[in-house]
Structures are given as structure tokens and as C-alpha cells.
Design a protein around this motif. Structure first.
Motif, mmCIF file in Angstrom:
data_model
loop_
_atom_site.group_PDB
_atom_site.id
_atom_site.type_symbol
_atom_site.label_atom_id
_atom_site.label_comp_id
_atom_site.label_asym_id
_atom_site.label_seq_id
_atom_site.Cartn_x
_atom_site.Cartn_y
_atom_site.Cartn_z
ATOM 1 N N CYS A 117 1.869 1.824 -3.495
ATOM 2 C CA CYS A 117 0.726 2.333 -4.264
ATOM 3 C C CYS A 117 0.470 3.807 -3.960
ATOM 4 O O CYS A 117 0.141 4.584 -4.863
ATOM 5 C CB CYS A 117 -0.512 1.497 -3.966
ATOM 6 N N GLU A 118 0.633 4.202 -2.692
ATOM 7 C CA GLU A 118 0.409 5.591 -2.307
ATOM 8 C C GLU A 118 1.411 6.542 -2.952
ATOM 9 O O GLU A 118 1.093 7.715 -3.162
ATOM 10 C CB GLU A 118 0.462 5.729 -0.786
ATOM 11 N N GLN A 119 2.604 6.035 -3.305
ATOM 12 C CA GLN A 119 3.574 6.879 -4.014
ATOM 13 C C GLN A 119 3.008 7.343 -5.346
ATOM 14 O O GLN A 119 3.262 8.463 -5.789
ATOM 15 C CB GLN A 119 4.857 6.092 -4.308
ATOM 16 N N LEU A 147 0.827 -1.209 0.000
ATOM 17 C CA LEU A 147 0.000 0.000 0.000
ATOM 18 C C LEU A 147 0.863 1.261 0.000
ATOM 19 O O LEU A 147 0.524 2.247 -0.666
ATOM 20 C CB LEU A 147 -0.952 0.011 1.188
ATOM 21 N N LYS A 148 1.985 1.227 0.699
ATOM 22 C CA LYS A 148 2.892 2.383 0.710
ATOM 23 C C LYS A 148 3.434 2.648 -0.699
ATOM 24 O O LYS A 148 3.539 3.802 -1.131
ATOM 25 C CB LYS A 148 4.035 2.133 1.691
ATOM 26 N N LYS A 150 -4.839 7.637 -0.627
ATOM 27 C CA LYS A 150 -4.401 7.206 0.699
ATOM 28 C C LYS A 150 -5.601 7.099 1.644
ATOM 29 O O LYS A 150 -6.404 8.019 1.750
ATOM 30 C CB LYS A 150 -3.365 8.175 1.266
ATOM 31 N N GLY A 151 -5.719 5.961 2.286
ATOM 32 C CA GLY A 151 -6.814 5.716 3.208
ATOM 33 C C GLY A 151 -8.116 5.299 2.548
ATOM 34 O O GLY A 151 -9.076 4.968 3.225
ATOM 35 N N PRO A 165 -1.330 9.170 -4.596
ATOM 36 C CA PRO A 165 -1.376 9.791 -3.268
ATOM 37 C C PRO A 165 -2.777 10.244 -2.851
ATOM 38 O O PRO A 165 -3.090 10.263 -1.664
ATOM 39 C CB PRO A 165 -0.415 10.974 -3.379
#
Length: 130
Positions: A106-108, A103-104, A114-115, A111
Motif C-alpha cells: 500500500c505504501e508503494q 502495508l508495504k 506511511k505511518g 507513500p
């Protein structure tokens, strides 16, 4: 089930065709062409794609039913068992949906999600894997 390794990278602007509860990688009657953002984060051997899901219809590229939408996909190390991608370090019976490391990554690339996202490995169909 045998492990299937793929070194194939999909294009960043991967075209899919969706409609009537179906999504495929080739045109079909009644299906609308969509561009699925595809991130080749991992470019090495033995990799595959995790799909990024959300419940937010406005951010999804296409729906898969039940109020679930696909936002994009990211390539990470691992292998396919049938049409399901299993990230490195996991087994086929493990739940990868909320893996913090993936997930980290993917968040790059997503963004604003996120969540609001989770992941899954049902991406082997892009390679013709059943």
C-alpha cells in the motif's frame, strides 16, 4: 461461510457514492459521487481488495464513522468470506489491520500515508456480496 473467489478487477478511478454514513457503488439520493483510488497490484485469479483506512480526514475520500476515513484500496491475492476479503495466508478470524507485507504494498501507491494507515477487508459490497 463459503469462500467466494473473484477474478474481477475494478477500475483505477472507481466511483463510489457516499453520504449519511453510507457508501455504495451506485448513485443514490443525497449521496455525493467520489473517486476511490483503486490499485490493481495483483491481477491474477482469486484476489480481492483491502481498504486503506486513516484517521486523517483531509486525506480520506469518504468517512465510515468514528473518525475513520477510506483513502483507497489495493488488490492482493486471497478470497472473500461473505463481504470480507481474507488475504492469502490468513483465516477469517485473523486481524489483518497491520500486516507489514500488505502495508508495504500500500505504501508503494500511497507513500504520503506511511505511518498513518491501516487496512481492512470489508470490500465485498462492491461486488454485491453480502
Amino acid at each position: 461461510m463459503p469462500r467466494i473467489n473473484t477474478d474481477q478487477l475494478l477500475p483505477a478511478d472507481f466511483h463510489v457514492y457516499a453520504g449519511r454514513g453510507v457508501v455504495v457503488n451506485h448513485p443514490g439520493i443525497g449521496l455525493e459521487e467520489k473517486t476511490l483510488p483503486t490499485i490493481n497490484h495483483y491481477k491474477g485469479k482469486n484476489g480481492g481488495y483491502v481498504a486503506i483506512y486513516t484517521g486523517n480526514a483531509e486525506k480520506g475520500v469518504y468517512g465510515v464513522g468514528g473518525g475513520i476515513y477510506v483513502v483507497g484500496q489495493v488488490r492482493v491475492p486471497g478470497h472473500y468470506e461473505g463481504r470480507y476479503f481474507i488475504p492469502a495466508g490468513y483465516n477469517s478470524d485473523d486481524n489483518i489491520n497491520h500486516d507489514p507485507e500488505i502495508l508495504k504494498i500500500c505504501e508503494q501507491y500511497f507513500p504520503d500515508m506511511k505511518g498513518e494507515m491501516w487496512i481492512g477487508g470489508d470490500t465485498g459490497g462492491w461486488f454485491g456480496i453480502q
